[in-house]
Each structure stands twice: as C-alpha cells, then as structure tokens.
Design an enzyme around this catalytic site. Sequence first.
Site, mmCIF file in Angstrom:
data_model
loop_
_atom_site.group_PDB
_atom_site.id
_atom_site.type_symbol
_atom_site.label_atom_id
_atom_site.label_comp_id
_atom_site.label_asym_id
_atom_site.label_seq_id
_atom_site.Cartn_x
_atom_site.Cartn_y
_atom_site.Cartn_z
ATOM 1 C CB CYS A 99 -0.949 -0.012 1.190
ATOM 2 S SG CYS A 99 -1.930 -1.518 1.233
ATOM 3 C CG HIS B 228 -3.322 3.055 1.900
ATOM 4 N ND1 HIS B 228 -3.900 2.595 0.739
ATOM 5 C CD2 HIS B 228 -3.333 2.007 2.774
ATOM 6 C CE1 HIS B 228 -4.232 1.328 0.893
ATOM 7 N NE2 HIS B 228 -3.905 0.948 2.114
ATOM 8 C CG ASN C 135 -6.546 -1.370 1.494
ATOM 9 O OD1 ASN C 135 -5.908 -1.057 0.505
ATOM 10 N ND2 ASN C 135 -5.982 -1.652 2.663
HETATM 11 N N1 COA Z 1 -18.190 -9.138 10.317
HETATM 12 C C1 COA Z 1 -18.703 -9.337 11.532
HETATM 13 N N2 COA Z 1 -17.923 -9.579 12.599
HETATM 14 C C2 COA Z 1 -16.586 -9.605 12.419
HETATM 15 C C3 COA Z 1 -16.001 -9.404 11.167
HETATM 16 C C4 COA Z 1 -16.857 -9.170 10.076
HETATM 17 N N3 COA Z 1 -16.399 -8.945 8.833
HETATM 18 N N4 COA Z 1 -14.676 -9.482 11.288
HETATM 19 C C5 COA Z 1 -14.406 -9.735 12.580
HETATM 20 N N5 COA Z 1 -15.577 -9.811 13.266
HETATM 21 C C6 COA Z 1 -15.768 -10.064 14.692
HETATM 22 C C7 COA Z 1 -14.580 -10.712 15.343
HETATM 23 O O1 COA Z 1 -14.638 -12.097 15.203
HETATM 24 C C8 COA Z 1 -14.732 -10.262 16.768
HETATM 25 O O2 COA Z 1 -15.700 -11.062 17.371
HETATM 26 P P1 COA Z 1 -15.533 -11.500 18.919
HETATM 27 O O3 COA Z 1 -15.524 -10.227 19.692
HETATM 28 O O4 COA Z 1 -16.737 -12.351 19.158
HETATM 29 O O5 COA Z 1 -14.219 -12.221 18.994
HETATM 30 C C9 COA Z 1 -15.311 -8.875 16.649
HETATM 31 O O6 COA Z 1 -15.892 -8.787 15.343
HETATM 32 C C10 COA Z 1 -14.290 -7.767 16.813
HETATM 33 O O7 COA Z 1 -13.200 -8.074 15.975
HETATM 34 P P2 COA Z 1 -11.908 -7.202 15.998
HETATM 35 O O8 COA Z 1 -10.861 -7.862 15.157
HETATM 36 O O9 COA Z 1 -11.562 -6.847 17.416
HETATM 37 O O10 COA Z 1 -12.444 -5.888 15.272
HETATM 38 P P3 COA Z 1 -11.723 -4.499 15.117
HETATM 39 O O11 COA Z 1 -12.502 -3.467 15.818
HETATM 40 O O12 COA Z 1 -10.245 -4.568 15.399
HETATM 41 O O13 COA Z 1 -11.895 -4.228 13.563
HETATM 42 C C11 COA Z 1 -10.657 -4.286 11.517
HETATM 43 C C12 COA Z 1 -11.270 -5.115 12.645
HETATM 44 C C13 COA Z 1 -9.964 -5.247 10.546
HETATM 45 C C14 COA Z 1 -11.764 -3.546 10.790
HETATM 46 C C15 COA Z 1 -9.657 -3.277 12.129
HETATM 47 O O14 COA Z 1 -8.786 -3.935 13.030
HETATM 48 C C16 COA Z 1 -8.851 -2.586 11.067
HETATM 49 O O15 COA Z 1 -9.374 -1.893 10.213
HETATM 50 N N6 COA Z 1 -7.500 -2.711 11.107
HETATM 51 C C17 COA Z 1 -6.655 -2.141 10.096
HETATM 52 C C18 COA Z 1 -6.643 -3.041 8.911
HETATM 53 C C19 COA Z 1 -6.061 -2.369 7.694
HETATM 54 O O16 COA Z 1 -6.306 -1.239 7.431
HETATM 55 N N7 COA Z 1 -5.276 -3.151 6.937
HETATM 56 C C20 COA Z 1 -4.683 -2.712 5.730
HETATM 57 C C21 COA Z 1 -3.605 -1.730 5.984
HETATM 58 S S1 COA Z 1 -2.813 -1.286 4.524
#
Ligand code: COA
Length: 339
Positions: A117, A262, A292
């Site tokens: 990215c 980004h 993304n």
């Molecule tokens: N739909 C529904 N529930 C989901 C899910 C989805 N697509 N993905 C994960 N969950 C659930 C998880 O299993 C978890 O459940 P639990 O509490 O029962 O264990 C809950 O939602 C919370 O998951 P978590 O991973 O803590 O969510 P989060 O608030 O960290 O959000 C992201 C997840 C991926 C959206 C976030 O971490 C993020 O955006 N990170 C940056 C990623 C990124 O930008 N990557 C590219 C960089 S170039």
Amino acid sequence: MTPLKMDGSHILSTGSAVPDICIDNDLLGTILETSDDWISTRTGIKERKILAQHQSIIDLATTASKQALDKGFLEAEDLDLIIFATSTSNDLFGSASQLQYSLGAVRAAAFDITAACSGFVIALMVAHQFIQNNVYKNILVVGADTLSQWVDWSDRTTCILFGDGAGAAILQQNKTNDLLSFEINTDGSEAKQLCINHKRNFNNTIGNDQLTNLPSNSHYQPLQMNGKEVYKFAVSKVPDSINKCLQKVDLNSDDITWLLLHQANQRILETVASKLKIPTEKVLSNIQFYGNTSAASIPIALDEAFSTGYICHKDTIAIAGFGAGLTWGSIMIKWHAFE
Ligand code: COA
C-alpha cells in the site's frame, strides 16, 4: 545567459480505473457471517470492485495510464520510463513490461516496485529522483493491485477490506517543482502483521535422496493480517511521518489544503487527521466505493480530486502511504496548474 534550470517534478495529469463488478456489503453478507452495519461502522467501506474473470491487472493499468496520457496531451511514445507499483503482479518477474507493451510505449524503460500500500508513494519518490537528476523527462507512475485474487473469501476478518483498481500519474520535468519533500520508512521486524507468504513444498516421493530438495507445487498463502496491530501502526506512524515532511519545508498542518492518505479504513483517516488537527473537510476519502485497493488507492483518489476540481493551483497536498512490510512514507506536494 544562464540556461533555465529544469529539475522540478510536475504532476502533469492523472487517470484511474476500477472493474465493473461491484460487491456491496449486503452481498458479502450472503456468503459470510457479516453485515453492512458491521463493515461500514468499523471501516467506512460500503462496496468494493472486483476484477472479472476475463480481465487482468494490465487491463486496469492500461486504462488508467491511457487516461493520464490523454489528459496530459502526451503520446505513449513520449514516455521515458514506466514505474509500476504493484504487489499483485500477474507475472512474478514483473508486470511493467506488459504495461509498456500494452501502451505501445516503445521508448520507455519499465520496472515494478513491490511495496504494497506504500507502493505508489515510493514510486513517486523514485520517479522524482530520475527527474531531479535530469535522467528522464516524462515518467508514468502507476499504482495497481488486485488483492481480490489473494484474499481468502471465507475469512471475514480480511476479505471485507479489499478491492481492485489502478491509478496513474505522469510526472514531468518542469522548472516549477510540485514535490516539496518526502520521507520513507520500513520496519521489517513487523512484516508478519500483514503478509502473503510463500509456502514451499517438497517432493519427498522421488526416492532419490539427492533430489528431495526439489520444490513441488509451491504456492502463496492467502493474505494474513493482524488487524488491530496494523491499525495501531497506521495511526501512530503516519502523523509522525507527515509532520517530518512538513518540517522539512517549514510548513505546519494548517498549511495543508488536502490530506490524502492510503484508503485503508475511514477510522484510520479520521484518527490521523485528528492527531494532525486537520478538519475532516480537508480529508479526501472514497473508501466507501472501493475499499482498500492497496497501491491503487492514492492515485485513484488523486485522480478523482483533480477530475472534480478539488485540487487547485498552489494547493498543498499531504500524501501518505502505509501498509505491508511494514512500510510507510509521505510526500508533500504543492501543485501548480501551469508552468
Ligand atoms: N463481520 C462481523 N464480525 C466480524 C467481522 C466481520 N467482517 N470481522 C471480525 N468480526 C468479529 C470478530 O470475530 C470479533 O468477534 P468476537 O468479539 O466475538 O471475537 C469482533 O468482530 C471484533 O473483531 P476485531 O478484530 O476486534 O475488530 P476491530 O474493531 O479490530 O476491527 C478491523 C477489525 C480489521 C476492521 C480493524 O482492526 C482494522 O481496520 N484494522 C486495520 C486493517 C487495515 O487497514 N489493513 C490494511 C492496511 S494497509
């Protein structure tokens, strides 16, 4: 008379392309345990565009590049260099040469940059070096990725985030310089937080001990990500990087007209803006439509900002890329509409 010094880089024109197939959050909810509410609240993404079976990354990159050439009133033969930022090349040896052929840019040298990215930002910096050193005059910089082919569509924690696309910009040597400052960083110790690992398999059935090291059916695993760690990394490193870029040219965040990050997650965009005390009206965002798109996200947003007339003469644009590697970097641009 002293000859005119021509060592500045001017963003002459831009272009972009995304595939026609649109997968919205509700549609994803039919194959995954997820919902539009969960995805849009946590990421800002409403839909993403996915490559059709008959399309390739080269098709997208070619469309985006042709737009940039047309808008810049250049022919493909005018290009001296093509830098293709992609981590989803359709040939492990690189895709830039296919793009060069597809465009008919017969004079242009061409090579790939693989930096996920951050790829487009790094490619711009590399292009700027060639221009400053008076090596090339017209450089096509392309960021394109098709991560839809590399995610596991049964893994709701990753696949919901990504989409496909391509963006292009032509950097031209000019007496007025648009690229004020830049900085770039890498932390390889955290590479495991976001990766597409190669898995080596060995053929142990040959029956000849000397040949058991011959690889067999090696392949790449689907994209793996520690979302929480990547989130923390982005919101801590990116503001710092932009501040360093501002300091290099004696500017502060009040001087920024547009913040172009980004497009990874709307919450990341807003948190970075808030840390820099930049109001949300100055934050360019199109993540709801594309998700993304990795190396393509910045040039697509840049192209849309130019096309809609958001970016005007002498605007200051802070651009930052971040992602797998881990890599991150920023560029400060003051855009000039004419020489
Ligand atoms: N739909 C529904 N529930 C989901 C899910 C989805 N697509 N993905 C994960 N969950 C659930 C998880 O299993 C978890 O459940 P639990 O509490 O029962 O264990 C809950 O939602 C919370 O998951 P978590 O991973 O803590 O969510 P989060 O608030 O960290 O959000 C992201 C997840 C991926 C959206 C976030 O971490 C993020 O955006 N990170 C940056 C990623 C990124 O930008 N990557 C590219 C960089 S170039």
